[in-house]
Design a protein around this motif. Sequence first.
Motif: not given
Length: 470
Positions: A64-75, A102-111, A125-128
């Motif tokens: 539960e409550n896995v953070p979602v990363d974002t990929m865009y031009d933040e500037e 246990a390790l949670r060596d993965f990533r959830v993101f929006l490209n 999307q997800h990876e790892g």
Amino acid sequence: MKHLLPRRDGIGGVKRTMDKFLESRWFLRGFALLMASLMFATVNSPDDQPTNTSSPQNSAETIENVPVDTMYDEESLVVSGVPSTVNITIEGPTQIVQTTNALRDFRVFLNMSDLEIGTHEVPIQHEGFSPQLRVTLSEPVANVTIDERVTEEFSVDAEYNSDIIPAGYELDELTVNPETVTVTGAKGIVESIRHVRVFVNLDSEIESEETVQGSVQVLNGDLDKLPVSVEPATVDVSISVLQPSKEVSLVPVQTGTLEDGLVVENLALASDTVTVYGQQDAIDAISEIEVPFDLTGVTQSGSRIEVPIPLPDGVEELSQSSVSAVVTFEETEEASAEPANPQEDVEEPESQAPDEEEEENAEPTDQAENEEQNTDTDQELTLSALPVEIRGTGDDLRAAFQNPPGGELSLRITGEPEDVENISEEDISLYVEADNLDEGEHELEVQIDGPPEVTYILSQASVTIQLAEA
């Protein structure tokens, strides 16, 4: 004649017969059908069918409550509508599932790197994750809005609850430091900003000046909080109050009944002015305050009388609660021809004393004679509106004054000038004892606590109180 008998091959013949049977086409077909039926029954048996959750080799867990990363031009861009977290369910071999959790060596993101300004439906999307795991997201897609990133400077308005301003006080100054903040957000949202404010939150009234720290709020026209970033996010607010004041004149007013032959020549106040504090509109309407001086029973020229200053409507406080005056008498021609009967001076306090034994009544007479003998040397002071305290009622009874209704008396003090001139209301206490009294009306003698070297004469020697159940 020879008989020909059939040839018996024994065991070898039986074997050849069995081989021939097993090699028969019909036998092979029947055997294949039997095996197929057995396999079908085994595969479709509900008791033997394996599942991921019950198999000792497979399991499923929800993260539960896995953070979602974002990929865009933040500037140059701002994105809204991105979920902050999602829940992920993973299924597969138990050991891999447990290790991944246990390790949670993965990533959830929006490209969103290749998306233009506008509204888009973007897959999360997800990876790892191990390829042996089946991964399911609680929100597989997100509806996002991409807008131009803008930064503007806004002035901060301070607001406060009027309850923190004490009665009779007004706001003096309200300042914010820093006076402006920088707001960054989507262009459309920044353009909808109508209020940038900080609220002064205090638990009690302000005595003079307070400085508090508050969070900056950015709101639209409907007072909805907007999703923008503010720098700095908190500001200091200094708030001060003042009590409007004004100096007004005091005007002495003669009241009461004078002895025959006495005329007031002068009533000189010790202080001609007083400062009033209150609401500005109330004190603006005040130019002077009339102060009544009850001269009943005052016979000696040069007597000092101290009385409370009336509190005008709308005034919360005075710079002084009382004022004294020195009275000077001028005898009339009638008084010179017919001097006042000394006995009348003696009887005045007696008429106000309770009807008690004769020896008690004789004391004021002696006191009056002493006053007459020391007229040339004694000084006189009259204190008006002194409160009478009721002592000893306990918690079971409540007391109310019947006579006088307000429970206040005047007190005339005479004595040597050096003894009288320093006496004030704070030095005198009037009280009655109500111990062991039942409910009902009671007349009680007034007791006096004060300097012992002077003589006291009350405007009335007793008061009437009513006791009732509390």
